[in-house]
Write a protein that holds these residues in place. Structure first.
Motif, PDB file in Angstrom:
ATOM      1  N   GLY A  81     -42.894 -41.916  61.250  1.00 22.40           N
ATOM      2  CA  GLY A  81     -42.945 -40.561  60.701  1.00 22.40           C
ATOM      3  C   GLY A  81     -42.673 -39.523  61.776  1.00 22.40           C
ATOM      4  O   GLY A  81     -41.931 -38.555  61.561  1.00 22.40           O
ATOM      5  N   MET A  82     -43.283 -39.719  62.967  1.00 21.49           N
ATOM      6  CA  MET A  82     -43.022 -38.827  64.095  1.00 21.49           C
ATOM      7  C   MET A  82     -41.560 -38.923  64.526  1.00 21.49           C
ATOM      8  O   MET A  82     -40.909 -37.911  64.825  1.00 21.49           O
ATOM      9  CB  MET A  82     -43.950 -39.182  65.253  1.00 21.49           C
ATOM     10  CG  MET A  82     -43.823 -38.292  66.479  1.00 21.49           C
ATOM     11  SD  MET A  82     -45.091 -38.652  67.721  1.00 21.49           S
ATOM     12  CE  MET A  82     -44.722 -40.351  68.105  1.00 21.49           C
ATOM     13  N   LEU A 116     -33.242 -39.165  70.145  1.00 15.75           N
ATOM     14  CA  LEU A 116     -34.582 -38.647  69.881  1.00 15.75           C
ATOM     15  C   LEU A 116     -35.449 -39.674  69.159  1.00 15.75           C
ATOM     16  O   LEU A 116     -36.682 -39.658  69.289  1.00 15.75           O
ATOM     17  CB  LEU A 116     -34.498 -37.351  69.073  1.00 15.75           C
ATOM     18  CG  LEU A 116     -34.201 -36.110  69.909  1.00 15.75           C
ATOM     19  CD1 LEU A 116     -34.275 -34.855  69.064  1.00 15.75           C
ATOM     20  CD2 LEU A 116     -35.167 -35.983  71.065  1.00 15.75           C
ATOM     21  N   TRP A 117     -34.849 -40.573  68.411  1.00 15.66           N
ATOM     22  CA  TRP A 117     -35.631 -41.656  67.808  1.00 15.66           C
ATOM     23  C   TRP A 117     -36.231 -42.532  68.901  1.00 15.66           C
ATOM     24  O   TRP A 117     -37.408 -42.897  68.853  1.00 15.66           O
ATOM     25  CB  TRP A 117     -34.752 -42.481  66.870  1.00 15.66           C
ATOM     26  CG  TRP A 117     -35.500 -43.563  66.152  1.00 15.66           C
ATOM     27  CD1 TRP A 117     -36.220 -43.458  64.999  1.00 15.66           C
ATOM     28  CD2 TRP A 117     -35.602 -44.939  66.567  1.00 15.66           C
ATOM     29  NE1 TRP A 117     -36.782 -44.669  64.664  1.00 15.66           N
ATOM     30  CE2 TRP A 117     -36.415 -45.606  65.612  1.00 15.66           C
ATOM     31  CE3 TRP A 117     -35.092 -45.664  67.637  1.00 15.66           C
ATOM     32  CZ2 TRP A 117     -36.712 -46.958  65.706  1.00 15.66           C
ATOM     33  CZ3 TRP A 117     -35.398 -47.014  67.740  1.00 15.66           C
ATOM     34  CH2 TRP A 117     -36.202 -47.646  66.781  1.00 15.66           C
ATOM     35  N   LEU A 118     -35.426 -42.866  69.911  1.00 16.04           N
ATOM     36  CA  LEU A 118     -35.933 -43.660  71.028  1.00 16.04           C
ATOM     37  C   LEU A 118     -37.020 -42.904  71.792  1.00 16.04           C
ATOM     38  O   LEU A 118     -38.006 -43.504  72.248  1.00 16.04           O
ATOM     39  CB  LEU A 118     -34.784 -44.031  71.963  1.00 16.04           C
ATOM     40  CG  LEU A 118     -33.796 -45.069  71.441  1.00 16.04           C
ATOM     41  CD1 LEU A 118     -32.612 -45.197  72.391  1.00 16.04           C
ATOM     42  CD2 LEU A 118     -34.476 -46.413  71.261  1.00 16.04           C
ATOM     43  N   TYR A 119     -36.832 -41.589  71.942  1.00 17.79           N
ATOM     44  CA  TYR A 119     -37.843 -40.778  72.630  1.00 17.79           C
ATOM     45  C   TYR A 119     -39.177 -40.850  71.891  1.00 17.79           C
ATOM     46  O   TYR A 119     -40.243 -41.051  72.508  1.00 17.79           O
ATOM     47  CB  TYR A 119     -37.345 -39.337  72.713  1.00 17.79           C
ATOM     48  CG  TYR A 119     -38.360 -38.337  73.227  1.00 17.79           C
ATOM     49  CD1 TYR A 119     -38.687 -38.279  74.567  1.00 17.79           C
ATOM     50  CD2 TYR A 119     -38.976 -37.445  72.353  1.00 17.79           C
ATOM     51  CE1 TYR A 119     -39.619 -37.353  75.037  1.00 17.79           C
ATOM     52  CE2 TYR A 119     -39.902 -36.523  72.808  1.00 17.79           C
ATOM     53  CZ  TYR A 119     -40.216 -36.484  74.149  1.00 17.79           C
ATOM     54  OH  TYR A 119     -41.132 -35.570  74.612  1.00 17.79           O
ATOM     55  N   ALA A 120     -39.144 -40.711  70.558  1.00 17.86           N
ATOM     56  CA  ALA A 120     -40.371 -40.756  69.766  1.00 17.86           C
ATOM     57  C   ALA A 120     -40.999 -42.144  69.797  1.00 17.86           C
ATOM     58  O   ALA A 120     -42.227 -42.277  69.878  1.00 17.86           O
ATOM     59  CB  ALA A 120     -40.078 -40.330  68.326  1.00 17.86           C
ATOM     60  N   LEU A 145     -46.758 -39.147  56.712  1.00 18.61           N
ATOM     61  CA  LEU A 145     -46.682 -37.684  56.696  1.00 18.61           C
ATOM     62  C   LEU A 145     -47.401 -37.097  57.899  1.00 18.61           C
ATOM     63  O   LEU A 145     -46.943 -36.119  58.495  1.00 18.61           O
ATOM     64  CB  LEU A 145     -47.273 -37.151  55.397  1.00 18.61           C
ATOM     65  CG  LEU A 145     -47.151 -35.639  55.169  1.00 18.61           C
ATOM     66  CD1 LEU A 145     -45.693 -35.197  55.246  1.00 18.61           C
ATOM     67  CD2 LEU A 145     -47.751 -35.243  53.821  1.00 18.61           C
ATOM     68  N   MET A 146     -48.541 -37.707  58.301  1.00 20.45           N
ATOM     69  CA  MET A 146     -49.233 -37.232  59.497  1.00 20.45           C
ATOM     70  C   MET A 146     -48.344 -37.357  60.735  1.00 20.45           C
ATOM     71  O   MET A 146     -48.307 -36.471  61.583  1.00 20.45           O
ATOM     72  CB  MET A 146     -50.532 -38.017  59.700  1.00 20.45           C
ATOM     73  CG  MET A 146     -51.671 -37.586  58.792  1.00 20.45           C
ATOM     74  SD  MET A 146     -53.259 -38.311  59.282  1.00 20.45           S
ATOM     75  CE  MET A 146     -52.991 -40.004  58.824  1.00 20.45           C
ATOM     76  N   GLY A 147     -47.626 -38.459  60.825  1.00 20.33           N
ATOM     77  CA  GLY A 147     -46.726 -38.640  61.964  1.00 20.33           C
ATOM     78  C   GLY A 147     -45.591 -37.638  61.960  1.00 20.33           C
ATOM     79  O   GLY A 147     -45.214 -37.096  63.012  1.00 20.33           O
ATOM     80  N   ALA A 148     -45.050 -37.356  60.761  1.00 22.53           N
ATOM     81  CA  ALA A 148     -43.961 -36.385  60.681  1.00 22.53           C
ATOM     82  C   ALA A 148     -44.428 -34.999  61.099  1.00 22.53           C
ATOM     83  O   ALA A 148     -43.708 -34.261  61.790  1.00 22.53           O
ATOM     84  CB  ALA A 148     -43.398 -36.360  59.259  1.00 22.53           C
ATOM     85  N   LEU A 149     -45.631 -34.638  60.706  1.00 24.65           N
ATOM     86  CA  LEU A 149     -46.168 -33.332  61.101  1.00 24.65           C
ATOM     87  C   LEU A 149     -46.498 -33.301  62.585  1.00 24.65           C
ATOM     88  O   LEU A 149     -46.316 -32.280  63.249  1.00 24.65           O
ATOM     89  CB  LEU A 149     -47.415 -33.016  60.267  1.00 24.65           C
ATOM     90  CG  LEU A 149     -47.188 -32.802  58.771  1.00 24.65           C
ATOM     91  CD1 LEU A 149     -48.513 -32.641  58.049  1.00 24.65           C
ATOM     92  CD2 LEU A 149     -46.310 -31.578  58.537  1.00 24.65           C
TER      93      LEU A 149
END
Length: 566
Positions: free
Chosen positions: A217-218, A330-334, A293-297
């Motif tokens: 999600g993040m 940015l996916w790898l960064y997260a 959703l918590m991760g996305a926020l």
């Protein structure tokens, strides 16, 4: 009688063939070593419906530059074009690039073409022996194709290589490093508890699923951010190469680095962070949708320690202009930031290292990583000499900082590290010492030869008439010619060469623009490509067998000059 006539005819034919052979070999010395551009890169095309294929037959020992292939439609629309990966190539002056040393076929999908539609195809290549051809442009006629809904015309060209010393894999490592900064690491036990929702009676698989979903999600937030920034960056790639823009980016990177050293804090406004946090806390822990959703926020709540690295990565993505690479970076960064969280959720707090001053050290170390980016950018504007000095300054600062950090350790084992860091700082300072005190590096700077600039055949003829009994050397130069730069650095800087040229009229034509005036001069002199150096006698006539094509070192160049001067 007939026999005599036959022998006479045979003799005349033999003489004619010899003369033609001599003319072909020596009338234009450039042709004896390198072939014309159309023979080095034979260009052809064919079209079947909406599919247009461009073909280059590359002669052995020659290559095309990937980044120099550009396709511009007129009265037509083509699908976005992606060039195949080329063979890695690197030289001293242009750095890393990609080339096609073998035949190339490039498919182009024509979405719409009106009457008289054409494609303007530009390409450039060189010989491996050190000889470059000017950019070539061919007009390709396109058959009419009707499309019901055609998008806006596009100009197809390869996505330029990122100007920053970065790769997506570094984003993963930076994400892992950011996880161990003082702003992030202490939050992982709290986040882990929120994810589990206060209930800890989950199987290992369920724990892993919850943590992974939170991280994804993040990662989704960062991935979308990468797509947006990369898409916007496509419009500004050319502007990002302007010196003013490079200076501005360098200043921004310096500001970001200073924030990592603790001079100030970069973060979202407190009110916005509070709203996002409250919204995240209302989600249900232990539920996969709620955790996602918590991760996305959480991806939107940039902490003080993540803002600077994230901003640096976003600027890298903006210059790359590749949406998919931007999203993946940015996916790898997260994911890198989320790996410690997964470990904490699975195995508890016992895996986390204890908080301490070392976390601030990690944060400061990232500051030096970010400082490397402005040095790389400024080097392209200020030149190699200043680039070496800036890298030297950064090296002294980093190793000096590392030495001071190692002094905090009480263990005797750190004495070796301290000695290594101190020695590295002293070695890094050498370019600065040479610059400040006139060492060998400073003494190597040599003023360029006093060339008189010409641009047209008329200016050349006028300069030849004013030679005043001297031999004239005409140097044809372009920024895209690697061997031309080698002549400047290695041959024309030699003191013996400069002495030999002291009584020679020096002319130079810069044909970098490859415009109509440049092409007229090249055709007038029958020049195939660069580098080409011509020599004229005191009467303004080109000296036979004196033309140089390709690079010559100082010794060979002096030997060539000795043949021309009495």
């Amino acid at each position: 009688m007939a026999a005599r006539i036959s022998r006479l005819i045979t003799l005349l034919l033999t003489l004619f063939i010899c003369l033609q052979t001599h003319a072909s070999l020596f009338s234009n010395p450039a042709t004896s070593r390198f072939v014309p551009v159309d023979q080095a890169f034979t260009f052809d095309f064919d079209q079947q419906g909406a599919q247009l294929n461009l073909h280059w037959k590359v002669k052995s020992g020659y290559y095309l530059y990937r980044q120099q292939i550009r396709i511009t439609p007129q009265n037509a629309t083509i699908a976005p074009l992606t060039l195949p990966a080329g063979q890695p190539h690197e030289d001293e002056f242009f750095g890393k690039s990609e080339i096609y040393p073998q035949d190339l076929t490039l498919p182009v999908t024509v979405q719409q073409a009106g009457p008289g539609a054409t494609l303007s195809v530009t390409y450039q290549g060189c010989a491996a022996a050190g000889f470059c051809y000017p950019p070539e442009t061919r007009s390709v006629p396109v058959s009419e194709i009707v499309a019901s809904s055609a998008p806006a015309p596009v100009s197809a060209q390869p996505a330029p290589a990122s100007p920053l010393p970065f790769s997506p894999l570094w984003a993963l490592l930076i994400g892992i490093g950011v996880a161990f900064t003082p702003c992030v690491l202490p939050m992982y036990p709290l986040i882990s508890g929120i994810i589990l929702g206060g209930q800890r009676h989950y199987s290992l698989g369920r724990l892993f699923a919850l943590a992974m979903v939170y991280v994804q999600g993040m990662a989704l937030t960062y991935t979308l951010l990468g797509l947006v920034v990369a898409a916007a960056g496509l419009r500004f790639q050319a502007a990002l190469q302007h010196p003013y823009v490079l200076f501005s980016l360098s200043l921004l990177f310096i500001v970001l680095a200073l924030s990592m050293f603790g001079l100030f804090t970069l973060q979202l406004p407190a009110s916005l962070q509070t709203r996002l946090t409250l919204w995240s806390n209302r989600q249900q822990g232990g539920s996969l949708p709620g955790v996602f959703l918590m991760g996305a926020l959480a991806g939107l709540i940039c902490s003080p320690c993540t803002t600077a690295p994230l901003s640096a990565i976003l600027l890298y993505i903006a210059q790359s202009g590749n949406p998919w690479a931007g999203a993946g970076t940015l996916w790898l960064y997260a994911v890198g930031m989320g790996l410690p969280l997964i470990a904490v959720t699975l195995f508890g707090n016992r895996l986390l290292p204890k908080s301490g001053p070392w976390m601030q050290t990690v944060k400061e170390g990232f500051g030096f990583v970010i400082l490397a980016l402005p040095v790389f950018l400024l080097e392209r504007v200020l030149g190699d000499a200043w680039g070496v000095r800036l890298w030297s300054l950064l090296g002294v600062a980093f190793f000096g900082w590392a030495f001071s950090v190692s002094l905090r350790a009480s263990s005797g084992k750190w004495r070796v590290v301290q000695i290594i860091m101190l020695a590295a700082a002293l070695i890094s300072a050498r370019p600065l010492q040479d610059w400040a005190f006139g060492g060998p590096a400073a003494q190597q700077a040599v003023a360029p030869l006093p060339f008189h600039t010409i641009q047209t055949p008329q200016q050349l003829d006028s300069a030849l008439q004013q030679a005043r009994g001297r031999i004239t050397m005409v140097d044809l130069y372009a920024d895209w010619c690697v061997a031309c730069k080698e002549f400047e650095k290695y041959t024309f800087s030699d003191s013996a060469v400069r002495d030999s040229l002291s009584q020679v009229q020096l002319l130079q034509a810069n044909v970098t623009a490859n415009n109509a005036s440049d092409n007229a001069l090249l055709q007038h002199l029958q020049v195939l490509g660069l580098p080409t150096i011509l020599f004229f006698d005191a009467q303004g006539r080109e000296i036979p067998d004196s033309r140089l094509t390709g690079f010559l070192n100082a010794a060979d160049f002096r030997a060539h000059l000795q043949k021309l001067t009495p």
